[in-house]
Design a protein around this motif. Structure first.
Motif, mmCIF file in Angstrom:
data_model
loop_
_atom_site.group_PDB
_atom_site.id
_atom_site.type_symbol
_atom_site.label_atom_id
_atom_site.label_comp_id
_atom_site.label_asym_id
_atom_site.label_seq_id
_atom_site.Cartn_x
_atom_site.Cartn_y
_atom_site.Cartn_z
ATOM 1 N N CYS A 6 -2.739 -3.236 -2.582
ATOM 2 C CA CYS A 6 -2.377 -4.067 -3.875
ATOM 3 C C CYS A 6 -1.646 -5.355 -3.633
ATOM 4 O O CYS A 6 -1.015 -5.326 -2.745
ATOM 5 C CB CYS A 6 -2.099 -3.166 -4.842
ATOM 6 S SG CYS A 6 -3.173 -1.748 -5.502
ATOM 7 N N SER B 115 -7.765 -3.279 -17.888
ATOM 8 C CA SER B 115 -7.841 -3.912 -16.216
ATOM 9 C C SER B 115 -8.939 -4.992 -16.202
ATOM 10 O O SER B 115 -9.557 -5.264 -17.317
ATOM 11 C CB SER B 115 -8.123 -2.851 -15.420
ATOM 12 O OG SER B 115 -9.379 -2.345 -15.346
ATOM 13 N N ALA C 109 -1.586 2.770 -8.149
ATOM 14 C CA ALA C 109 -2.150 1.966 -6.987
ATOM 15 C C ALA C 109 -0.969 0.636 -7.269
ATOM 16 O O ALA C 109 -0.671 0.071 -6.175
ATOM 17 C CB ALA C 109 -3.403 1.865 -6.450
ATOM 18 N N MET C 110 -1.330 -0.148 -8.273
ATOM 19 C CA MET C 110 -0.835 -1.386 -8.297
ATOM 20 C C MET C 110 0.646 -1.560 -8.681
ATOM 21 O O MET C 110 1.190 -2.578 -8.605
ATOM 22 C CB MET C 110 -1.791 -2.277 -9.394
ATOM 23 C CG MET C 110 -3.106 -2.346 -9.127
ATOM 24 S SD MET C 110 -4.022 -3.537 -10.249
ATOM 25 C CE MET C 110 -4.174 -2.356 -11.492
ATOM 26 N N LEU D 39 -9.611 -3.473 -3.128
ATOM 27 C CA LEU D 39 -10.525 -2.435 -2.431
ATOM 28 C C LEU D 39 -11.967 -2.806 -2.741
ATOM 29 O O LEU D 39 -12.290 -3.848 -3.272
ATOM 30 C CB LEU D 39 -10.289 -1.217 -3.412
ATOM 31 C CG LEU D 39 -11.138 -0.975 -4.624
ATOM 32 C CD1 LEU D 39 -11.124 0.457 -5.331
ATOM 33 C CD2 LEU D 39 -10.214 -1.747 -5.845
ATOM 34 N N THR E 4 -1.622 -8.270 -11.514
ATOM 35 C CA THR E 4 -1.837 -7.286 -10.475
ATOM 36 C C THR E 4 -3.316 -6.965 -10.101
ATOM 37 O O THR E 4 -4.067 -7.263 -10.790
ATOM 38 C CB THR E 4 -1.198 -5.993 -10.970
ATOM 39 O OG1 THR E 4 -1.851 -5.413 -12.056
ATOM 40 C CG2 THR E 4 0.244 -6.045 -11.043
ATOM 41 N N MET F 220 -6.212 2.999 -10.689
ATOM 42 C CA MET F 220 -5.428 1.785 -10.356
ATOM 43 C C MET F 220 -4.066 1.506 -10.833
ATOM 44 O O MET F 220 -3.282 0.836 -10.179
ATOM 45 C CB MET F 220 -6.387 0.606 -10.885
ATOM 46 C CG MET F 220 -7.807 0.644 -10.563
ATOM 47 S SD MET F 220 -7.878 0.252 -8.890
ATOM 48 C CE MET F 220 -7.716 1.703 -8.165
ATOM 49 N N ASP G 265 0.870 -1.240 -0.247
ATOM 50 C CA ASP G 265 -0.104 0.094 -0.058
ATOM 51 C C ASP G 265 0.899 1.283 -0.093
ATOM 52 O O ASP G 265 1.558 1.607 0.833
ATOM 53 C CB ASP G 265 -0.784 -0.049 1.164
ATOM 54 C CG ASP G 265 -2.165 1.091 1.131
ATOM 55 O OD1 ASP G 265 -1.706 1.996 0.539
ATOM 56 O OD2 ASP G 265 -3.058 0.976 1.730
ATOM 57 N N ILE H 265 -5.608 2.410 -0.930
ATOM 58 C CA ILE H 265 -5.860 1.092 -1.741
ATOM 59 C C ILE H 265 -4.569 0.086 -1.606
ATOM 60 O O ILE H 265 -3.539 0.489 -2.128
ATOM 61 C CB ILE H 265 -6.119 1.326 -3.120
ATOM 62 C CG1 ILE H 265 -7.265 2.239 -3.367
ATOM 63 C CG2 ILE H 265 -6.494 0.124 -4.150
ATOM 64 C CD1 ILE H 265 -7.712 2.888 -4.491
ATOM 65 N N PRO I 98 -9.757 5.899 -6.564
ATOM 66 C CA PRO I 98 -9.944 4.463 -7.217
ATOM 67 C C PRO I 98 -10.209 4.616 -8.607
ATOM 68 O O PRO I 98 -10.305 3.450 -9.507
ATOM 69 C CB PRO I 98 -11.368 4.158 -6.636
ATOM 70 C CG PRO I 98 -11.963 5.574 -6.231
ATOM 71 C CD PRO I 98 -10.833 6.099 -6.017
ATOM 72 N N ALA J 152 -6.177 -4.796 -7.141
ATOM 73 C CA ALA J 152 -6.331 -3.831 -6.092
ATOM 74 C C ALA J 152 -7.292 -4.392 -5.349
ATOM 75 O O ALA J 152 -8.516 -4.519 -5.695
ATOM 76 C CB ALA J 152 -6.692 -2.369 -6.729
#
Length: 335
Positions: free
Chosen positions: A323, A276, A203-204, A310, A306, A200, A191, A321, A197, A308
Motif C-alpha cells: 500500500c 473507499s 492493509a492501508m 493490488l 491511501t 483494505m 506492506d 497487499i 482483499p 492498496a
C-alpha cells in the motif's frame, strides 16, 4: 524544492483555482450531499455500461471545473488523471476528448493526492501554468474488476469497504487564488503482510501512518499545526490503527484526524466498514474540505490519500497487499 527526506515544498506559489465534484446516487444521500456540485440519480449515469458511467462522472467533473473557472480547454497545459480500472481506461478514454496533453497515473485510492502533488510540482517548476488533476471510481466497475460482479450478490464481511461512485477535479495553477498548495509528502510502498482483499483498512493504515509521521519530520511540524489531518479511506477498521501507529511514533493525531471513508456515508446506509475508492478522498476534499476553507472555517489541512496496490491476479496467488499514501498540504490564503 525538496523538504526533508520525502517531501516537496512549493516555493513559487501554487494555487487551486477551481474544483468540482460529481457523485452517484448513494453519495447524494449521505451527510455531505450539499457539498457536491452534481449527482447522477442512477448508477448508470445515463450510460449503457458501468465503465461508461465512470467516464461520465470524470468527464462531468472536468467540464464543471473548467466552467467554474472560466477556463478554455486549450488553456490547459496538462491533464493528470488516474482511476482503479485496468490501464486507467476511465481517464484515458475521457482524455481523448480533451484538447490537452495527458499523463495517466496509478496510485489506486491515493490517486487524488498523487495527481495534485505532481501537478503542483510541475507548476512550481514553471513547466506548466494550468494543470487539471482528476480521479474517479465507481462502485460497480471496482466490484466487477477486483471482487465479484454485483449481480452475484455475495455477502460481505464487516471489514469490506463500499467503493465511492464519483469523480473529482481541480485546476492547479500559478495564478494566485484563495487556496494554496503548500507542499507534499510522497509516500513509500508499505506492506504489513495483510492478504485479505476485503480488509483494505488494515492493509492501508500502516502506509498512512508512515506518510503522516514522515511529513511531520520533514516539515518539523506537530499535529496541532493543522486544523484537520484527513486520511482517504481507512474507514472504521483502519482509522483506529493509524491513530495507534502514529501515537507509537510520538504523534497524537486524535484531536485533528478525520477519515473520508467515515464522512461520506451515514451509518444507516449499509456500507460495512465505510467508503473507499479514488473518489473517496477526492469528493470529500474537493467538496466539503474546500468549502470549509472558502467559508473561513479551516485554515490549513493535511490530506493523506491511501491506496492498496493490488490486482485480482496477485491476490489469487496469496500475495500480501502493498500500500501507499501521499500527503498534500493546502491552506487558505488570508487577505
Amino acid at each position: 524544492m525538496k523538504q526533508g527526506k520525502n517531501s516537496w515544498k512549493f516555493t513559487n506559489g501554487v494555487y487551486i483555482a477551481g474544483n468540482a465534484t460529481v457523485t452517484g446516487p448513494k453519495e447524494a444521500q449521505g451527510p455531505l450531499a450539499d457539498t457536491f456540485d452534481y449527482s447522477f440519480d442512477d448508477l448508470y449515469c445515463n450510460e449503457k455500461t458501468w465503465e461508461k458511467a465512470e467516464q461520465a462522472l470524470l468527464k462531468k467533473s472536468i467540464e464543471l471545473t473548467l466552467s467554474k473557472t472560466n477556463t478554455r480547454q486549450d488553456a490547459v497545459d496538462l491533464l493528470i488523471s488516474g482511476d482503479l480500472l485496468n490501464q486507467n481506461i476511465s481517464s484515458s478514454y475521457v482524455a481523448r476528448d480533451l484538447d490537452a496533453p495527458f499523463f495517466g497515473v496509478f496510485g489506486a485510492c491515493s490517486t487524488s493526492m498523487e495527481t495534485v502533488a505532481i501537478s503542483s510540482s510541475l507548476v512550481d517548476a514553471g513547466h506548466c501554468s494550468k494543470v487539471i488533476a482528476s480521479t474517479s471510481s465507481h462502485y460497480s466497475t471496482a466490484e466487477r474488476q477486483f471482487r465479484y460482479p454485483t449481480e452475484y450478490g455475495i455477502q460481505k464481511p464487516n471489514t469490506a469497504h463500499c467503493t465511492v461512485t464519483g469523480a473529482g477535479s481541480v485546476l492547479v495553477q500559478k495564478e494566485k487564488s484563495p487556496i494554496q498548495v503548500e507542499g507534499a509528502t510522497i509516500g513509500k510502498v508499505i506492506d504489513y503482510g495483510v492478504t485479505n482483499p476485503l480488509d483494505m483498512g488494515s492493509a492501508m493504515a500502516p502506509a498512512a501512518a508512515n506518510t503522516i509521521v514522515q511529513h511531520f519530520k520533514d516539515f518539523g511540524r506537530q499535529p496541532e499545526d493543522y486544523d484537520v489531518i484527513l486520511t482517504g479511506d481507512l474507514a472504521s477498521i483502519g482509522t483506529p490503527i493509524v491513530k495507534k501507529l502514529t501515537e507509537q511514533s510520538g504523534y497524537d493525531i486524535e484531536e485533528v484526524h478525520q477519515d473520508c471513508g467515515l464522512m461520506i456515508y451515514h451509518d444507516s446506509q449499509k456500507v460495512n466498514a465505510g467508503g473507499s475508492g479514488c473518489a473517496s478522498s477526492a469528493v470529500v476534499t474537493y467538496g466539503y474540505i474546500m468549502q470549509q476553507m472558502m467559508e473561513n472555517k479551516l485554515d490549513k489541512v493535511l490530506i493523506v490519500a491511501t491506496g492498496a496496490l493490488l490486482s485480482p491476479t496477485i491476490v489469487q496467488q496469496k500475495e500480501s497487499i502493498p500500500c501507499i499514501a501521499h500527503g498534500v498540504v493546502i491552506k487558505r490564503v488570508k487577505d
